[in-house]
Design a protein around this motif. Structure first.
Motif, PDB file in Angstrom:
ATOM      1  N   LEU A 138      -4.033   9.540  -3.525  1.00  0.00           N
ATOM      2  CA  LEU A 138      -2.817   8.766  -3.770  1.00  0.00           C
ATOM      3  C   LEU A 138      -3.027   7.294  -3.419  1.00  0.00           C
ATOM      4  O   LEU A 138      -2.640   6.393  -4.167  1.00  0.00           O
ATOM      5  CB  LEU A 138      -1.653   9.346  -2.957  1.00  0.00           C
ATOM      6  N   GLY A 139      -3.641   7.032  -2.250  1.00  0.00           N
ATOM      7  CA  GLY A 139      -3.852   5.648  -1.841  1.00  0.00           C
ATOM      8  C   GLY A 139      -4.697   4.884  -2.830  1.00  0.00           C
ATOM      9  O   GLY A 139      -4.389   3.748  -3.199  1.00  0.00           O
ATOM     10  N   LYS A 140      -5.780   5.512  -3.298  1.00  0.00           N
ATOM     11  CA  LYS A 140      -6.657   4.848  -4.262  1.00  0.00           C
ATOM     12  C   LYS A 140      -5.919   4.556  -5.557  1.00  0.00           C
ATOM     13  O   LYS A 140      -6.019   3.465  -6.117  1.00  0.00           O
ATOM     14  CB  LYS A 140      -7.881   5.725  -4.524  1.00  0.00           C
ATOM     15  N   LYS A 141      -5.139   5.524  -6.018  1.00  0.00           N
ATOM     16  CA  LYS A 141      -4.378   5.349  -7.256  1.00  0.00           C
ATOM     17  C   LYS A 141      -3.370   4.219  -7.110  1.00  0.00           C
ATOM     18  O   LYS A 141      -3.235   3.364  -7.993  1.00  0.00           O
ATOM     19  CB  LYS A 141      -3.652   6.656  -7.594  1.00  0.00           C
ATOM     20  N   LEU A 142      -2.686   4.200  -5.976  1.00  0.00           N
ATOM     21  CA  LEU A 142      -1.657   3.190  -5.746  1.00  0.00           C
ATOM     22  C   LEU A 142      -2.244   1.786  -5.705  1.00  0.00           C
ATOM     23  O   LEU A 142      -1.787   0.881  -6.410  1.00  0.00           O
ATOM     24  CB  LEU A 142      -0.935   3.503  -4.435  1.00  0.00           C
ATOM     25  N   TYR A 143      -3.277   1.581  -4.880  1.00  0.00           N
ATOM     26  CA  TYR A 143      -3.848   0.247  -4.725  1.00  0.00           C
ATOM     27  C   TYR A 143      -4.574  -0.224  -5.981  1.00  0.00           C
ATOM     28  O   TYR A 143      -4.506  -1.385  -6.356  1.00  0.00           O
ATOM     29  CB  TYR A 143      -4.796   0.208  -3.524  1.00  0.00           C
TER      30      TYR A 143
END
Length: 659
Positions: A71-76
């Motif tokens: 999720l973090g990678k997708k968001l950033y």
């Protein structure tokens, strides 16, 4: 916590107020059922509204997300790549590596880099330049959709989202189906609680039925243990009882939600508006079809809400089915166009809802449509269930609706309509008896279309069930038969209604009377066919005339073509006259008659289907053999051979011997 049902305009006002104020840090949730159109509203209305107020928005679907790192990678990455600057587009691969580093450390937001130890100076420079040249992420409004559809722990996801709310002070909007979310969180929480109350010498028994989602979570936590007789198996029900004693309450959803979500807006879609948008989007190429659907939008919206099935995926499924059905309707001429379109649209919509809710029954027997609380059409329901549309059958059924409506308008004060509308609430028996006698007399004089006979019969049988003498039904059938035999009555006896909702006794009577009418009608049609076909034998181009007649019977283009009869084909012809025509005909007629045989006797059919005119076929076959043997012209000999060989495929020469 403030829970309210709001319209789209009210939600927009509330969200604007939430973004513009800073009383305390909290997230808001937009709650709605699957298929209710909330995602469409968020992406096409809410998101644009926020961006028009010079706010930057990051929209992320949590569907299928399996862990926080993903999720973090997708968001950033979505945030960085949303900027079209040269810096980001030229260094996408390096930016991805930096993001990986950030996610591993667990930074909740990208507003500051002071606590992050990045060893690669080159990467550090890129990140610093990126943050310098684009607005900090903490100024974005975050929208997280499909919360209940993520594949990892909901508690972990909510904890991660809470970092943006509390630590970064960001505005966060969560989109979810709260009912499904509650089930998922409760199942995940209960799974953890059950694991806590199971002893080291115990294991869970997963063999008992039910508890599907709970078992899924428990099995993912289960440590594989070797077979040991000392290990005691504990049922899920016993484990739940332990949880209730130890933890007090089984549900954790409300407790978890209130820590993060300050306000829940229950999304109440403008059903007509959403439907109208979907119709406009899918029927831009056909103004007539779009208007016909829009005319009935009030019923479409009301029935969706009444069925408590506010699901626009079902409506999209309906539009897909209507696209093909409307093509069938558009190709035909109807006297009552709006009425026919309305019947098909409403029937298709009701059946789509029943199909998607698992309530569409297969209880047709021999009927093609049923008039009841819901108007059901068999050809439409078959198309919905199996995606196969019998176009020819559909045309026949829809045309019948048109004929019936025309007849209803023309005969508004006819005794048939007076009985249909008022017999069950008449003040006296005399009203019913007088009108039944009038109907019988009209039927004898051929005043009713033959296609209405099954409907009139049903009315008389309904009256019979109320206690009136069966004599009236018998007299009606006799009068109808006289109308058919004297050819004073016209039309098609299609009998595709049903009496299945009546008692078994009445249903049997209906079938018995219909069989009687069918026998008389078939004999009348065979005589009509015989008269028509033998007239053609007097023409020079007789084979072409017969071919055109047979083609219209199999593929009717006009209403009168439905009354023509083909079976049995050769019984309707004077075979001796036909043989004489073939013996003296030119090559064009011989070739066209071979085409007639291919049309009447398709190769894919079982030969037994045509056994009724086997004797006539045998006579014709022997005659063609004789013509072939005595013909001196090679081309004519070849044409006789073609006719003979095709007839042989459907002719049983042993049939007479058996008899």
């Amino acid at each position: 916590m403030d829970e309210r049902y709001l319209s789209e305009s009210s939600i927009l006002k509330e969200i604007k107020y939430y973004i513009d104020t800073n009383f305390y840090n909290y997230a808001v949730m937009i709650d709605g059922a699957w298929g209710s159109g909330k995602t469409y509203f968020v992406k096409n209305v809410l998101l644009k509204k926020i961006e028009s107020n010079e706010k930057r928005v990051l929209y992320v679907s949590l569907y299928g997300i399996s862990n926080i790192q993903e999720l973090g990678k997708k968001l950033y990455l979505d945030y960085l790549l949303k900027d079209k600057s040269k810096l980001v587009t030229e260094h996408t691969e390096l930016v991805e590596n930096v993001i990986g580093t950030i996610i591993d450390i667990g930074s909740p937001f990208m507003g500051k880099l002071g606590d992050i130890d990045i060893k690669e100076k080159k990467i550090k420079n890129i990140v610093q330049n990126t943050v310098k040249h684009i607005c900090p992420m903490k100024n974005c409004v975050l929208i997280f959709d499909d919360l209940e559809r993520c594949d990892c722990s909901i508690q972990d996801i909510l904890g991660y989202i809470n970092g943006f709310v509390e630590q970064a002070g960001m505005k966060v909007i969560i989109i979810a189906n709260q009912e499904e979310l509650r089930k998922k969180i409760d199942a995940q929480t209960l799974a953890l609680q059950i694991r806590a109350v199971i002893g080291k010498d115990e294991t869970l028994d997963f063999t008992e039925p039910g508890n599907g989602q709970l078992v899924k979570y428990l099995m993912s936590m289960q440590n594989k243990q070797p077979e040991n007789e000392k290990i005691k198996k504990v049922s899920l029900n016993v484990a739940k009882e332990r949880v209730a004693r130890v933890f007090g309450v089984e549900s954790e959803y409300e407790h978890i939600r209130e820590k993060i979500v300050g306000t829940v807006f229950h999304y109440n879609p403008d059903t007509k508006k959403v439907m109208s948008n979907l119709i406009q989007k899918n029927f831009t190429y056909n103004t007539n079809d779009r208007r016909q659907l829009e005319k009935n939008i009030n019923y479409l919206a009301e029935s969706m809400e009444k069925a408590k099935h506010v699901n626009f995926r079902t409506f999209q499924f309906f539009l897909q089915k209507m696209d093909k059905l409307l093509q069938v309707l558009d190709g035909e001429d109807y006297e009552n166009k709006d009425f026919i379109y309305k019947r098909v649209i409403l029937s298709c919509w009701d059946s789509c809802i029943l199909f998607k809710t698992g309530k569409l029954k297969d209880d047709w027997n021999d009927a093609e449509y049923i008039e009841g609380v819901k108007f059901r059409v068999r050809v439409i329901e078959d198309y919905i269930k199996y995606s196969w549309l019998n176009v020819e059958k559909g045309k026949i059924v829809f045309k019948k609706f048109d004929v019936e409506e025309t007849r209803t308008k023309l005969l508004k004060n006819d005794p048939v309509n007076l009985l249909q509308d008022k017999w069950y609430r008449a003040d006296s028996d005399d009203f019913i008896v007088n009108n039944m006698n009038a109907v019988i007399e009209n039927a004898r004089n051929g005043m009713y279309d033959i296609g209405s006979y099954d409907k009139i019969l049903q009315i008389f049988l309904q009256i019979y069930t109320a206690g009136f003498d069966i004599e009236y039904v018998d007299r009606l059938i006799k009068a109808m038969c006289e109308g058919i035999e004297t050819k004073s009555a016209t039309g098609i006896l299609d009998c595709i209604g049903t009496m299945s909702w009546e008692s078994k006794k009445t249903e049997q009577l209906y079938k018995q009377y219909i069989r009687k009418l069918q026998e008389v009608y078939n004999k009348s049609m065979e005589k009509k066919s015989e008269d028509d076909l033998n007239i053609f034998l007097k023409e020079d181009n007789w084979a072409q005339k017969i071919y055109d007649y047979c083609l219209n019977v199999k593929h009717p283009q006009k209403q009168e073509d439905y009354t023509k009869k083909l079976s049995p084909f050769l019984k309707a012809l004077d075979v001796k006259t036909l043989i004489r025509k073939l013996e003296t005909s030119n090559g064009e007629n011989l070739q066209k008659f071979a085409s007639v045989l291919r049309l009447v006797y398709p190769l894919q059919y079982n030969p037994n289907a045509f056994i009724e005119d086997n004797e006539e076929r045998k006579k014709l076959c022997l005659a063609m053999k004789h013509c072939k043997e005595n013909e001196t012209q090679l081309i004519r000999k070849f044409q006789y051979q073609i006719i003979e060989e095709y007839l042989l495929k459907f002719t049983d020469f042993e049939e007479s011997t058996k008899e």
